[in-house]
Design an enzyme around this catalytic site. Structure first.
Site, mmCIF file in Angstrom:
data_model
loop_
_atom_site.group_PDB
_atom_site.id
_atom_site.type_symbol
_atom_site.label_atom_id
_atom_site.label_comp_id
_atom_site.label_asym_id
_atom_site.label_seq_id
_atom_site.Cartn_x
_atom_site.Cartn_y
_atom_site.Cartn_z
ATOM 1 N N PRO A 167 -7.159 44.617 -18.285
ATOM 2 C CA PRO A 167 -8.424 43.506 -18.549
ATOM 3 C C PRO A 167 -9.631 43.955 -18.048
ATOM 4 C CG PRO A 167 -6.855 42.986 -16.812
ATOM 5 C CD PRO A 167 -6.280 44.108 -17.310
ATOM 6 N N GLY A 212 -17.799 50.872 -11.778
ATOM 7 C CA GLY A 212 -17.533 52.195 -10.746
ATOM 8 C C GLY A 212 -17.422 53.381 -11.495
ATOM 9 N N PHE A 255 -13.324 50.358 -16.425
ATOM 10 C CA PHE A 255 -14.468 50.632 -16.889
ATOM 11 C C PHE A 255 -15.615 49.421 -16.541
ATOM 12 C CE2 PHE A 255 -17.975 50.887 -20.184
ATOM 13 C CZ PHE A 255 -18.510 51.901 -19.790
ATOM 14 N N TYR A 265 6.319 54.279 -16.872
ATOM 15 C CA TYR A 265 5.272 54.327 -15.900
ATOM 16 C C TYR A 265 6.057 55.498 -15.089
ATOM 17 C CZ TYR A 265 2.967 50.485 -17.992
ATOM 18 O OH TYR A 265 2.395 49.412 -18.685
HETATM 19 N N1 LIG Z 1 1.711 47.068 -22.227
HETATM 20 C C1 LIG Z 1 0.946 48.206 -22.364
HETATM 21 O O1 LIG Z 1 1.000 48.875 -23.235
HETATM 22 C C2 LIG Z 1 0.074 48.268 -21.319
HETATM 23 C C3 LIG Z 1 -0.847 49.437 -21.311
HETATM 24 C C4 LIG Z 1 -1.710 49.799 -20.091
HETATM 25 C C5 LIG Z 1 -1.578 48.880 -19.050
HETATM 26 N N2 LIG Z 1 -0.694 47.932 -19.072
HETATM 27 C C6 LIG Z 1 -0.324 46.952 -17.989
HETATM 28 O O2 LIG Z 1 -1.638 46.447 -17.366
HETATM 29 C C7 LIG Z 1 -2.001 46.747 -16.182
HETATM 30 C C8 LIG Z 1 -3.259 47.013 -15.887
HETATM 31 O O3 LIG Z 1 -4.062 47.951 -16.819
HETATM 32 P P1 LIG Z 1 -4.656 49.332 -16.398
HETATM 33 O O4 LIG Z 1 -4.433 49.837 -15.142
HETATM 34 O O5 LIG Z 1 -4.713 50.236 -17.575
HETATM 35 O O6 LIG Z 1 -6.436 48.479 -16.291
HETATM 36 P P2 LIG Z 1 -7.085 47.499 -15.603
HETATM 37 O O7 LIG Z 1 -6.463 46.777 -14.764
HETATM 38 O O8 LIG Z 1 -8.054 47.117 -16.672
HETATM 39 O O9 LIG Z 1 -7.949 48.576 -14.629
HETATM 40 C C9 LIG Z 1 -7.421 49.341 -13.300
HETATM 41 C C10 LIG Z 1 -8.375 50.151 -12.860
HETATM 42 O O10 LIG Z 1 -9.283 49.434 -12.544
HETATM 43 C C11 LIG Z 1 -9.867 49.553 -11.094
HETATM 44 N N3 LIG Z 1 -10.001 48.280 -10.460
HETATM 45 C C12 LIG Z 1 -9.542 47.207 -10.412
HETATM 46 N N4 LIG Z 1 -9.908 46.099 -9.827
HETATM 47 C C13 LIG Z 1 -11.485 46.630 -9.799
HETATM 48 C C14 LIG Z 1 -12.541 45.935 -9.497
HETATM 49 N N5 LIG Z 1 -12.581 44.630 -9.077
HETATM 50 N N6 LIG Z 1 -13.761 46.688 -9.399
HETATM 51 C C15 LIG Z 1 -13.925 47.945 -9.891
HETATM 52 N N7 LIG Z 1 -12.565 48.681 -10.220
HETATM 53 C C16 LIG Z 1 -11.230 47.968 -10.265
HETATM 54 C C17 LIG Z 1 -8.400 50.102 -10.617
HETATM 55 O O11 LIG Z 1 -8.935 51.195 -9.330
HETATM 56 P P3 LIG Z 1 -8.849 51.134 -7.961
HETATM 57 O O12 LIG Z 1 -7.248 51.536 -7.712
HETATM 58 O O13 LIG Z 1 -9.880 51.705 -7.468
HETATM 59 O O14 LIG Z 1 -9.082 49.525 -7.626
HETATM 60 C C18 LIG Z 1 -8.002 51.065 -11.746
HETATM 61 O O15 LIG Z 1 -8.276 52.221 -11.805
HETATM 62 C C19 LIG Z 1 -1.182 47.991 -15.754
HETATM 63 O O16 LIG Z 1 -0.743 48.193 -14.407
HETATM 64 C C20 LIG Z 1 0.191 47.659 -16.531
HETATM 65 O O17 LIG Z 1 1.039 46.735 -15.977
HETATM 66 C C21 LIG Z 1 0.343 47.569 -20.060
#
Ligand SMILES: NC(=O)c1ccc[n+]([C@@H]2O[C@H](COP(=O)([O-])OP(=O)(O)OC[C@H]3O[C@@H](n4cnc5c(N)ncnc54)[C@H](OP(=O)(O)O)[C@@H]3O)[C@@H](O)[C@H]2O)c1
Length: 386
Positions: A261, A270, A266, A112
């Site tokens: 998650p 928003g 999505f 990252y």
């Molecule tokens: N192991 C792997 O291969 C892998 C791959 C991908 C990710 N990850 C891990 O998983 C974590 C989370 O994944 P992710 O960031 O891809 O996806 P996510 O947690 O599903 O979504 C994050 C996005 O959702 C928005 N968000 C968060 N809370 C919200 C809410 N209550 N309402 C509306 N939008 C919201 C955030 O924007 P705002 O900033 O505007 O809130 C951000 O753009 C990462 O930080 C990483 O540590 C691991």
């Protein structure tokens, strides 16, 4: 005087009753939190305990057991893959707010940035070592701070990455080290043995693997017990239910950490077909599922979550997280955010306590809608064994 006394007594008893009612109102969400964090389908045992008002869960069993807050925090989007980022100070403040609210699991990775995310996590969270856990990941090759696109999990490289992660995270021991993506030239057993050696040397406490098959999990776990598997899992991507990964975790007592998650924002509702993702720093613009036609079609799914949440006082993000939490007491989602309002909203998911029947109703309604677009592009799909 008598009258005054009466008035004051009745006022006193009123205040007492009001205070009790107030206390009940404040206590109730906490009770709901514990209940909601403990609810699981399939009649599995509750494994969570309450600490500082935040429910906890245990990933892994036996000597691999790792107790963490029921919801973690994904740090990735603060510097990588999620468009505009707040400045460092704001990120550090938000990470501290998460610690204050009882979050004890923070997820980052060497890739990252590369490196910038670990550096941020180290700067923001090292002062809380012992109280919280920062988990990180090796596997993607990074040379001179640049990703090469190759995988490297040779023992010497894992050791080298471990030392570098310890330095960036400002820790003496890594609470948990995941293999981010498999290296086709290094068998899972060899990776597991390297981690077992690092554990003996006191450099690593727990370990996990991301996006691996049930078969690989068995082979690795036999050499060094796994604490958790971290793979994509949410209402729009349920592969781990079908490919045996959740089943083998349940059988072997391994925890599961669903990444993305909220499906990369999505399911928060928003994002629409006109949303522009920063082409220089947001991988969503490369994903088939985030192309305008796919977004337009898949918005029907978000609408189902919104409709389901509306009568229950939940937002669609809370519905998405709540659905994962109720799947098993050894599941700990790691949503990412750059906003305090979203952090609060996500953590408040733990206040809701729905019945298995209600979740099934939601699941069935969502499953009736076909998901348009693959989750990954061809190159990323190759790395997850597809
Ligand atoms: N192991 C792997 O291969 C892998 C791959 C991908 C990710 N990850 C891990 O998983 C974590 C989370 O994944 P992710 O960031 O891809 O996806 P996510 O947690 O599903 O979504 C994050 C996005 O959702 C928005 N968000 C968060 N809370 C919200 C809410 N209550 N309402 C509306 N939008 C919201 C955030 O924007 P705002 O900033 O505007 O809130 C951000 O753009 C990462 O930080 C990483 O540590 C691991």
């Amino acid at each position: 005087m008598e009258k005054n006394n009466k008035t004051s007594i009745s006022r006193r008893s009123f205040l007492k009753t009001a205070a009790a009612a107030g206390a009940a109102l404040t206590v109730q969400p906490a009770i709901n939190r514990i209940k909601a964090a403990n609810v699981a389908l399939n009649g599995e045992n509750v494994s969570s305990v309450k600490k500082d008002g935040m429910p906890h869960r245990t990933l892994g069993t036996g000597r691999a057991a790792f107790e963490v807050s029921a919801l973690g925090f994904g740090v990735m989007g603060m510097t990588y893959n999620r468009s505009r980022h707040p400045d460092k100070k704001q990120c550090i403040r938000l990470l501290h707010e998460a610690v204050e609210r009882g979050v004890t699991l923070f997820d980052t990775a060497i890739i990252y940035g590369p490196l910038t995310n670990e550096q941020l996590a180290g700067e923001a969270l090292a002062e809380f070592r012992g109280r919280i856990n920062v988990t990180t990941k090796f596997g993607h090759e990074v040379i001179d701070g640049k990703a090469t696109g190759r995988q490297d999990s040779r023992p010497a490289t894992i050791r080298h990455y471990c030392e570098e992660s310890l330095r960036r995270l400002r820790l003496d021991v890594l609470p948990m080290f995941y293999q981010h993506r498999a290296d086709p030239s290094v068998p899972a057993e060899e990776v597991a043995q390297t981690i077992a050696d690092l554990m003996k040397e006191g450099k690593v406490q727990h370990w996990g693997m991301c996006e691996v098959s049930a078969e690989t999990i068995r082979r690795a776990h036999a050499v060094c017990p796994l604490t958790a598997i971290q793979s994509e899992y949410h209402l729009m991507h349920r592969l781990v239910e079908e490919n045996g990964v959740l089943g083998v975790c349940r059988e072997l007592g391994i925890g599961f950490v669903p990444y993305s998650p909220i499906n990369r924002g999505f399911l928060g509702g928003g994002i629409n077909e006109y949303t522009l993702f920063d082409p220089t720093n947001d991988n969503r613009q490369t994903l088939p599922r985030f192309q305008p036609e796919a977004i337009r079609a898949n918005t029907r799914i978000v609408n189902v979550l919104q409709q389901f949440g509306r009568t229950r006082g939940m937002t669609s993000a809370q519905v998405a997280l709540g659905w994962l939490l109720q799947k098993a007491p050894w599941i700990v989602p790691i949503p990412g955010t750059t906003k305090l309002s979203h952090l609060e909203e996500n953590l408040r998911t733990l206040d809701f306590n729905l019945t298995p029947q209600e979740w099934l109703e939601l699941e069935t309604a969502v499953a009736a809608i076909p998901v348009v677009g693959e989750r990954y592009n061809a190159e990323q799909q190759r790395q997850v064994g597809g």
